[in-house]
Design a protein around this motif. Sequence first.
Motif, PDB file in Angstrom:
ATOM      1  N   THR A   1     -25.799  46.060 -46.517  1.00 35.69           N
ATOM      2  CA  THR A   1     -27.009  46.830 -46.198  1.00 35.69           C
ATOM      3  C   THR A   1     -27.209  47.013 -44.695  1.00 35.69           C
ATOM      4  O   THR A   1     -27.934  47.906 -44.282  1.00 35.69           O
ATOM      5  N   SER A   2     -26.562  46.176 -43.875  1.00 34.16           N
ATOM      6  CA  SER A   2     -26.727  46.303 -42.423  1.00 34.16           C
ATOM      7  C   SER A   2     -25.643  47.164 -41.779  1.00 34.16           C
ATOM      8  O   SER A   2     -25.598  47.283 -40.553  1.00 34.16           O
ATOM      9  N   LEU A   3     -24.792  47.794 -42.578  1.00 34.49           N
ATOM     10  CA  LEU A   3     -23.720  48.635 -42.038  1.00 34.49           C
ATOM     11  C   LEU A   3     -24.274  49.886 -41.359  1.00 34.49           C
ATOM     12  O   LEU A   3     -25.189  50.518 -41.884  1.00 34.49           O
ATOM     13  N   PRO A   4     -23.694  50.257 -40.236  1.00 31.75           N
ATOM     14  CA  PRO A   4     -24.060  51.549 -39.641  1.00 31.75           C
ATOM     15  C   PRO A   4     -23.606  52.692 -40.553  1.00 31.75           C
ATOM     16  O   PRO A   4     -22.647  52.533 -41.320  1.00 31.75           O
ATOM     17  N   ALA A   5     -24.268  53.809 -40.483  1.00 29.93           N
ATOM     18  CA  ALA A   5     -23.919  54.976 -41.310  1.00 29.93           C
ATOM     19  C   ALA A   5     -22.446  55.327 -41.116  1.00 29.93           C
ATOM     20  O   ALA A   5     -21.943  55.317 -39.998  1.00 29.93           O
TER      21      ALA A   5
END
Length: 185
Positions: free
Chosen positions: A114-118
């Motif tokens: 969920t914390s991944l960059p786009a």
Amino acid sequence: MAAKNREWLSWIKVIVISAILALGIRTFLFTPIIVDGPSMLPTLENGDHLIVNKLNYTIGQPERFDIVVFHATQKRDYIKRVIGLPGEHISYQNEILYVDGTPVAEPFIRERVTSLPAGSHYTHDFTLENMPGGYEKIPEGYVLVLGDNRTNSTDSRMIGLIPIDQIVGEAQLIYWPLPHFGLTT
């Protein structure tokens, strides 16, 4: 003098029996292992000391999400998480694990995903057919394993399915360093 000899003999018996018990416990029940590398982050850190339960798979089979130690080569053991079981089809699409076409949540990596960059990927898309062996289903006697640090793990995506008889046991307890003490999840 005879009493002193009996005392020494008594101590020797205690030491020998203790050594035999310790060897038996380590050989058949539990063994220590040290995590070597980042492949199981964030669950396990490099240098964590674990107790591996060898008895679990003597009387049972691995279950999904068990953390297992297995013989990767003759000289090296790996520690990974069981993702796929015999008879199943496994695939990943858009950061979602699918078992026989049904999505399955992986709570142990949720925060990282969920914390991944786009536009970033934590687990690149794959299917069982794309892995070494090109299987449609995981054969009996094998499991599919992945490291929790999907971007930095040598696991079934590269080395193929793992024979269950190569599994040493289930990593269940972190005992060192003390701030990490607890059960593995």
